[in-house]
Design a protein around this motif. Sequence first.
Motif, PDB file in Angstrom:
ATOM      1  N   UNK A   1       4.524  10.312  -6.681  1.00 19.14           N
ATOM      2  CA  UNK A   1       5.603  10.704  -7.597  1.00 19.14           C
ATOM      3  C   UNK A   1       5.070  10.872  -9.017  1.00 19.14           C
ATOM      4  N   UNK A   2       4.117  10.059  -9.402  1.00 19.74           N
ATOM      5  CA  UNK A   2       3.526  10.173 -10.732  1.00 19.74           C
ATOM      6  C   UNK A   2       2.806  11.508 -10.876  1.00 19.74           C
TER       7      UNK A   2
ATOM      8  N   UNK B   1       0.823  -1.203   0.000  1.00 12.05           N
ATOM      9  CA  UNK B   1       0.000   0.000   0.000  1.00 12.05           C
ATOM     10  C   UNK B   1       0.863   1.263   0.000  1.00 12.05           C
ATOM     11  N   UNK B   2       1.906   1.274   0.815  1.00 12.26           N
ATOM     12  CA  UNK B   2       2.800   2.430   0.870  1.00 12.26           C
ATOM     13  C   UNK B   2       3.508   2.628  -0.467  1.00 12.26           C
ATOM     14  N   UNK B   3       3.900   1.531  -1.093  1.00  8.09           N
ATOM     15  CA  UNK B   3       4.564   1.615  -2.389  1.00  8.09           C
ATOM     16  C   UNK B   3       3.633   2.207  -3.447  1.00  8.09           C
ATOM     17  N   UNK B   4       2.355   1.779  -3.430  1.00  8.94           N
ATOM     18  CA  UNK B   4       1.376   2.344  -4.361  1.00  8.94           C
ATOM     19  C   UNK B   4       1.189   3.838  -4.123  1.00  8.94           C
ATOM     20  N   UNK B   5       1.106   4.230  -2.846  1.00 10.55           N
ATOM     21  CA  UNK B   5       0.932   5.641  -2.518  1.00 10.55           C
ATOM     22  C   UNK B   5       2.130   6.466  -2.981  1.00 10.55           C
ATOM     23  N   UNK B   6       3.342   5.950  -2.758  1.00  3.19           N
ATOM     24  CA  UNK B   6       4.534   6.670  -3.203  1.00  3.19           C
ATOM     25  C   UNK B   6       4.570   6.787  -4.721  1.00  3.19           C
TER      26      UNK B   6
END
Length: 86
Positions: free
Chosen positions: A63-64, A54-59
């Motif tokens: 960034x996108x 989840x944190x990776x998706x949010x980051x």
Amino acid sequence: MEEDDRLNKAKEEEEEEEEEEGGDQVGSSLTLERVAAAKIFIENHYKAQMKHIQQRKERFNFSLNNFLGGSILFRIFFSFSILMMF
């Protein structure tokens, strides 16, 4: 050799204890403790993995959005091209 002897001796002692107790127990208390500890470990590991994803998706989304400057068309194109990679 010594290790095998110790394992055999431990198995024999467990069997004797089960016979003395009537053999009604499903597993020894040590086994049940190990099972409970393994269950807790697996649950914690799964929760940590899900949190990490989840944190990776949010980051990635953050960034996108910052990289693209909020361009919706480019975000859609970029997201679609990423999905097509998998």
